[in-house]
Write a protein that holds these residues in place. Sequence first.
Motif, mmCIF file in Angstrom:
data_model
loop_
_atom_site.group_PDB
_atom_site.id
_atom_site.type_symbol
_atom_site.label_atom_id
_atom_site.label_comp_id
_atom_site.label_asym_id
_atom_site.label_seq_id
_atom_site.Cartn_x
_atom_site.Cartn_y
_atom_site.Cartn_z
ATOM 1 N N ASN A 240 0.761 -1.045 -0.176
ATOM 2 C CA ASN A 240 0.162 0.220 -0.317
ATOM 3 C C ASN A 240 0.900 1.324 0.417
ATOM 4 N N PHE A 241 2.069 1.078 0.420
ATOM 5 C CA PHE A 241 2.862 1.947 0.594
ATOM 6 C C PHE A 241 3.143 2.657 -0.567
ATOM 7 N N ARG A 242 3.953 1.444 -1.559
ATOM 8 C CA ARG A 242 4.118 2.186 -3.194
ATOM 9 C C ARG A 242 2.813 2.372 -3.765
ATOM 10 N N TYR A 243 1.160 2.081 -3.610
ATOM 11 C CA TYR A 243 0.606 1.716 -4.354
ATOM 12 C C TYR A 243 0.320 4.203 -4.077
ATOM 13 N N MET A 244 0.031 4.432 -2.269
ATOM 14 C CA MET A 244 -0.378 5.551 -2.252
ATOM 15 C C MET A 244 0.678 6.915 -1.941
ATOM 16 N N ALA A 245 2.030 6.648 -1.394
ATOM 17 C CA ALA A 245 2.632 7.726 -0.826
ATOM 18 C C ALA A 245 3.298 7.963 -1.885
ATOM 19 N N ASN A 246 3.399 9.374 -1.972
ATOM 20 C CA ASN A 246 3.849 10.250 -2.559
ATOM 21 C C ASN A 246 6.169 9.620 -2.847
ATOM 22 N N ALA A 247 6.021 9.248 -1.452
ATOM 23 C CA ALA A 247 7.924 8.799 -1.932
ATOM 24 C C ALA A 247 7.783 7.081 -1.201
ATOM 25 N N VAL A 248 8.717 6.437 -1.299
ATOM 26 C CA VAL A 248 9.175 5.327 0.158
ATOM 27 C C VAL A 248 10.463 5.541 -0.773
ATOM 28 N N TRP A 249 10.892 5.352 0.551
ATOM 29 C CA TRP A 249 12.403 5.886 0.766
ATOM 30 C C TRP A 249 13.184 5.153 1.506
ATOM 31 N N SER A 250 14.436 4.434 2.165
ATOM 32 C CA SER A 250 14.792 3.616 2.666
ATOM 33 C C SER A 250 15.243 4.645 3.452
ATOM 34 N N THR A 251 15.922 4.371 5.018
ATOM 35 C CA THR A 251 16.352 5.417 5.877
ATOM 36 C C THR A 251 17.446 6.005 5.179
ATOM 37 N N GLU A 252 18.498 5.457 4.247
ATOM 38 C CA GLU A 252 19.464 6.415 4.045
ATOM 39 C C GLU A 252 19.095 6.947 2.520
ATOM 40 N N GLU A 253 18.402 6.822 2.257
ATOM 41 C CA GLU A 253 17.936 7.225 1.395
ATOM 42 C C GLU A 253 17.489 8.457 2.095
ATOM 43 N N ALA A 254 15.931 8.798 2.773
ATOM 44 C CA ALA A 254 15.645 9.511 3.919
ATOM 45 C C ALA A 254 16.527 10.813 4.363
ATOM 46 N N VAL A 255 17.447 9.707 4.583
ATOM 47 C CA VAL A 255 18.855 10.842 4.887
ATOM 48 C C VAL A 255 19.433 12.112 4.474
ATOM 49 N N GLN A 256 19.626 11.284 3.244
ATOM 50 C CA GLN A 256 20.585 11.758 1.713
ATOM 51 C C GLN A 256 19.261 13.455 1.637
ATOM 52 N N MET A 257 18.204 12.966 1.728
ATOM 53 C CA MET A 257 17.277 14.073 1.004
ATOM 54 C C MET A 257 17.366 14.626 1.809
ATOM 55 N N ILE A 258 17.408 14.890 3.150
ATOM 56 C CA ILE A 258 17.453 15.781 3.790
ATOM 57 C C ILE A 258 18.576 16.425 4.021
ATOM 58 N N SER A 259 20.177 15.818 3.701
ATOM 59 C CA SER A 259 21.016 16.466 3.819
ATOM 60 C C SER A 259 20.881 17.413 2.207
ATOM 61 N N ALA A 260 20.497 17.200 1.138
ATOM 62 C CA ALA A 260 20.697 17.409 0.050
ATOM 63 C C ALA A 260 20.106 18.423 -0.736
ATOM 64 N N ALA A 261 18.786 18.648 0.322
ATOM 65 C CA ALA A 261 17.749 20.162 0.614
ATOM 66 C C ALA A 261 18.068 21.025 1.189
ATOM 67 N N GLY A 262 19.940 20.738 2.562
ATOM 68 C CA GLY A 262 20.019 21.626 3.822
ATOM 69 C C GLY A 262 20.718 22.421 2.530
#
Length: 261
Positions: free
Chosen positions: A239-261
Amino acid sequence: MSRRAALKGGIVAAAATAAGAQTASAQAASPYAPPSEPALPPSDMKLDLSRAALVVTDPQIDFLHPEGVTWGVIGASVTEHNTVENIETLFKAAKAANITVAVSPHYYYPTDHGWKFEGALEKLMHKIGMFDRKGPTNLDGFEGSGADFMPQYKPYIEDGKTIVTSPHKVYGNDTNDLSLQLRKQGVDQVILAGMSANLCTESHMRELLEDGFEVAVVRDATAAAMLPEGDGYLAALINFRYMANAVWSTEEAVQMISAAG
């Protein structure tokens, strides 16, 4: 016999065969791996820290600690996905980026045990005393209880900046003030993690999406029970894959947060 011992002697025994089969299957070929040829469009979610928040559902002992009442049926999933450590990693990253952090806890008070009808999991949670507190204004016996936060998360949750919402009562945040609190902070993007995958985490995802939030679920910062009725984590992941705007791993989420900083 204590309620925790009773749980381990009953539900755990009933689930052992199913959990063992799931573990063996995962070792052979993980049912959780992303599809090699996905049919759905890829995510195009771009994180904007000025309007983003980390939301963690139920980061509590009864879900995440070996002494918690659900560990016998959820511990294998928590361990496999490194859930406890991954949630802490997200807390660290969010605090370092100075973004909004909110926790949506699950508490039951004595009056909640008087409900006239309940679903299957509600019946179970009430029977085993999960997330029990003595009352909404009473913290007697709360410290270190199953309703308490995991000790390693307390420095992040109790820093005077983290939003701790009013409790949700079944699964979703439609019964608490999470959406209000996020809107008041100017948040419309949510990085979602916590427990448990197919119950409170998925219900929060659904409600937040319905409320107009953009939601990225962190797939290895959650977990779920494995019972003869089915693997809750796999059900949620689909259901996450069907509905969420994104499905990330923890590593990917941390990278996204760092890159957006």
